[in-house]
Design an enzyme around this catalytic site. Sequence first.
Site, PDB file in Angstrom:
ATOM      1  CG  ASP A  31      21.972   8.182 -44.174  1.00 61.55           C
ATOM      2  OD1 ASP A  31      22.681   7.735 -43.249  1.00 61.55           O
ATOM      3  OD2 ASP A  31      22.397   8.473 -45.303  1.00 61.55           O
ATOM      4  CG  ASP A  35      25.213   4.717 -44.843  1.00 57.29           C
ATOM      5  OD1 ASP A  35      24.111   5.291 -44.693  1.00 57.29           O
ATOM      6  OD2 ASP A  35      25.576   3.737 -44.158  1.00 57.29           O
ATOM      7  CG  ASP A  39      22.247   6.155 -39.387  1.00 55.76           C
ATOM      8  OD1 ASP A  39      21.619   6.992 -38.708  1.00 55.76           O
ATOM      9  OD2 ASP A  39      23.045   6.486 -40.291  1.00 55.76           O
ATOM     10  CG  ASP A 108      10.186  -6.560 -35.394  1.00 56.06           C
ATOM     11  OD1 ASP A 108       9.827  -7.725 -35.170  1.00 56.06           O
ATOM     12  OD2 ASP A 108       9.688  -5.848 -36.291  1.00 56.06           O
ATOM     13  CG  ASP A 208       8.857 -11.634 -37.930  1.00 56.06           C
ATOM     14  OD1 ASP A 208       8.211 -10.759 -38.520  1.00 56.06           O
ATOM     15  OD2 ASP A 208       9.409 -12.604 -38.499  1.00 56.06           O
ATOM     16  CD  GLU A 262       4.180 -10.585 -38.641  1.00 57.61           C
ATOM     17  OE1 GLU A 262       3.981 -10.013 -39.734  1.00 57.61           O
ATOM     18  OE2 GLU A 262       5.255 -11.132 -38.342  1.00 57.61           O
ATOM     19  CG  HIS A 355       7.647  -4.054 -41.818  1.00 55.91           C
ATOM     20  ND1 HIS A 355       6.848  -4.225 -40.710  1.00 55.91           N
ATOM     21  CD2 HIS A 355       8.318  -5.227 -41.982  1.00 55.91           C
ATOM     22  CE1 HIS A 355       7.035  -5.439 -40.220  1.00 55.91           C
ATOM     23  NE2 HIS A 355       7.911  -6.066 -40.968  1.00 55.91           N
ATOM     24  CG  ASP A 356       5.674  -7.514 -43.398  1.00 57.85           C
ATOM     25  OD1 ASP A 356       6.750  -7.415 -44.031  1.00 57.85           O
ATOM     26  OD2 ASP A 356       5.583  -8.132 -42.320  1.00 57.85           O
TER      27      ASP A 356
END
Length: 585
Positions: A31, A35, A39, A108, A208, A262, A355-356
């Site tokens: 970050d 916030d 990013d 992605d 995806d 994927e 990430h899954d």
Amino acid sequence: MDADTQPEADFDREWWKEAVVYQIYPRSFNDSDGDGVGDIPGIIEKVPYLDDLGVDVVWLCPVYDSPNADNGYDIRDYHAIMDEMGTMDDWEDLLETVHDHDMRLIMDMVLNHTSDEHEWFVESKDRDSEYSDYYYWRDGEDGELPNNWTSIFGGDAWKYDEEREQYYLHIFDEKQPDLNWRNGDVREDVFEMLHWWLQKGIDGFRLDVINLISKREGLPDGEDNPGWVGWEHVINGPRVHEYISEMHDEVFADYDIMTVAEMPGCGVEDAKQYCGEDGDGLNMIVHFEHADIPYKPGGKWDLQDVDVDLDELDDLDDPDTHFNNWDLNELRDVLTRWQIGLEGDGWNANYLGNHDHPRTVSRFGDSGFFRVASAKLLATLQFTLQGTPFIYQGEEIGMTNVEWESFDELRDVEAIQQTEELMERHDADFEDVRHVVKHRSRDNARTPVQWSDEENAGFTDGEPWIKVNPNHERINVEAAREDEDSIWQYYRELVDLREDNDTLVYGDFHLLYEDHPSVFAYLRTLGDSGVLVVLNCFARNETFTLPPNLDADDPELLIGNYDDAGDDPTEFELRPYEARVYRIS
């Protein structure tokens, strides 16, 4: 062995085969503005770090404009950047910075569904609109849903819209309506958008759940099962090869890019049709067969795979053992089947986590005493199989799962919905099910990258959008880079080893010992060059003996995760989670 001393052999060089890919989940990476959300400028700050690690390709999870129902996998505008992530100027700076460091960037791309706030969906609510057939709209009969399909995230796969007075299909969250790929206008608009991104200079796409884009004609009821109802009518559907081949011919064939698809529910023979020599033109498949090994047919939230009742979890001395029991024979069989099955007719994407899925070392290794050794062993496996290795952010320092203390700490839409269903089904509160969440939630992989031992792990100066793992005080990038024997340093060695050894990239795969209870051992061969890989996958000592039909001429230890490993691969004692890689002739 240096690259220029490699044996001459018959293989087709491709940059995406020789690359090492690093996956960034932007919200949790770095970050820059305080916030609490990662990013694009934060990613730019860390590009030199990625260069130092030695990666070749950056895979950027979605940063498109999105209401964030599924953290960016619900795209509202394919041509804009999410406000939290920055601006299009920031994105263009990122692309330039990545290229300046001699790396490539793949995006992605989500094409099975959009956000329900996308212009196409909003317009489709008008039955007279040109977009009226861009999604799956159906009537319900006698108050019943159009069919019995369920969402992957839990609950029904249909949502009623008051404006159109019909139901729409959402295989994922209700804010992610599925696109109707039967409509040629949908495909034309999608292809035009893909060209737009490629002409901006990106180097490819991770696609995806791309094998879900074709649904069975008539959308018939699915078979009753404890998991996702209707999957047999959605996965690898009747026109999927037509659609993907068309996408390749109309878009991808015009560029020198990497395409990573994927594909849940995809087997080896399916993969050949997508990425084989006579297939649809994709480069490689991200399949789930090995990633789903700890789970049962009902999916990762099905407790059939836990050999105790939910009510007994609080009484266990070590609940982790009941979630982390996995069968080496099953893992070895799956990886071997894919290695041999695609050899010469396809390409593997070598990953253990993303990430899954929960954190790799917490699933397949030991997140306690043997964390460092087991993380290095798992990395050795990824880098020595045939295929392109993928590093998910934080794997290079051995990040682990988190202890989730309350339901309010969860952020992932799947985790929230499945945990609610689990508590309701068992009449339980969060304390009763938090062991399940610890080992199943995707939030485990989405906690911020641990850059330092400072507050919030150096990820942000603000309030993080998701919990920071408290173990960042000892597990962090800063400490790993200062430690010559760290997991991070070992990844660097593996990157260099693979870069300098064509046998590890293009060599054939030969399994040794099909049913050893603890050791996964194999050969990679290219011409007269051989590489022997020996992995002791558990926390116990084992003896390895080279099969009698093999000779190890002029052996050399190339890498190992214990300092005092010897140069003789003929017979030796393997320590817990020990990995050794030898060059042999």
